[in-house]
Design a protein around this motif. Sequence first.
Motif, short mmCIF file in Angstrom:
data_model
loop_
_atom_site.label_atom_id
_atom_site.label_comp_id
_atom_site.label_asym_id
_atom_site.label_seq_id
_atom_site.Cartn_x
_atom_site.Cartn_y
_atom_site.Cartn_z
N TYR A 136 0.79 -1.23 0.00
CA TYR A 136 0.00 0.00 0.00
C TYR A 136 0.83 1.29 0.00
O TYR A 136 0.26 2.38 -0.12
CB TYR A 136 -0.92 0.03 1.23
CG TYR A 136 -1.81 -1.18 1.33
CD1 TYR A 136 -2.86 -1.37 0.43
CD2 TYR A 136 -1.61 -2.14 2.32
CE1 TYR A 136 -3.69 -2.48 0.52
CE2 TYR A 136 -2.44 -3.25 2.42
CZ TYR A 136 -3.48 -3.41 1.52
OH TYR A 136 -4.29 -4.51 1.61
N GLY A 137 2.15 1.18 0.16
CA GLY A 137 2.99 2.37 0.20
C GLY A 137 2.81 3.19 1.46
O GLY A 137 3.10 4.39 1.46
N ILE A 138 2.36 2.57 2.54
CA ILE A 138 2.06 3.28 3.78
C ILE A 138 3.04 2.89 4.88
O ILE A 138 3.29 1.69 5.11
CB ILE A 138 0.62 2.97 4.24
CG1 ILE A 138 -0.38 3.55 3.27
CG2 ILE A 138 0.38 3.50 5.66
CD1 ILE A 138 -0.42 5.07 3.19
N ASN A 139 3.57 3.89 5.56
CA ASN A 139 4.40 3.67 6.73
C ASN A 139 3.57 3.80 8.00
O ASN A 139 2.62 4.60 8.05
CB ASN A 139 5.54 4.69 6.79
CG ASN A 139 6.55 4.50 5.69
OD1 ASN A 139 7.01 3.39 5.44
ND2 ASN A 139 6.92 5.59 5.02
N ALA A 140 3.93 3.04 9.01
CA ALA A 140 3.26 3.16 10.31
C ALA A 140 3.62 4.48 10.96
O ALA A 140 4.69 5.06 10.70
CB ALA A 140 3.66 2.00 11.21
#
Length: 277
Positions: A136-140
């Motif tokens: 998803y290309g998402i960082n926490a």
Amino acid sequence: MNKPLLAVLGALAIAGTGTAPAVAAGTAPAPAVQAVTFAGTVSLSNCSGSVIRFPSSEENDPALVMSNGHCLETGFPDPGEVVVNQASSRSFGLLSSSGARLGTLRANKIAYATMTDTDVALYQLTTTYAQIKSSYGINALTLNDTRPAAGTAITVVSGYWKRTYSCNIDGFAYRLKEGAWTWKDSVRYTSACQTIGGTSGSPVIDNATGKVVAVNNTGNEDGERCTDNNPCEVDANGNVTVREGINYGQQTYQIPACFGLDNKLDLSRSGCTLPKP
């Protein structure tokens, strides 16, 4: 509590996605402040939350989602109750920076949850941080492991409503009492953060660092004293203050000390002050 979503919110006009807070132009160059977005936040069936990591978390660790203890699918934990490593298959809608739904994440357990001293739930996911980034290309979002200061500019980011609330930390409540529950050292917002039902569990983000400093959980709705949905502040001498219309969050800086290698909960670790079962 900023309750799990109630029907009264049906009349609320949800004006698209929330607007990231504007950063005031300074008179001299300053380090760039990242605009706070919805990236890394999640929507629950009844609340908000976020994919979080600790400063020591690694990319191949199982990812965690943080929300409120009062948002658990099993209902409110009793005063004094602590839930640890309980099986869960709860799903979460992962959001992009604009608030678009990217996909569904799923838990395999509630790693930790309580409404005693704080109001937090931490779900362990079936996916790692690296897998979420790849898909998803998402960082926490990272939990700050130091206590925030009064005056800090913050944004409460609701994945449920896809709406943001910007204000400052007004101060801290020595004890915050609501019905049967009591929370310690709660964050009090300035009046601009008018959070509502469904914003429970939203990350409270320090605008300057982009790190999470609290989890949104409650507000005094009607001016009542220490009742459900009407928390009161109690100082060290037992004096009670009621602040109608003011909202609160629970600090999260103490959480990282309770998790070790591979994001595993270890309540016996040095420095861990979370309530134990």
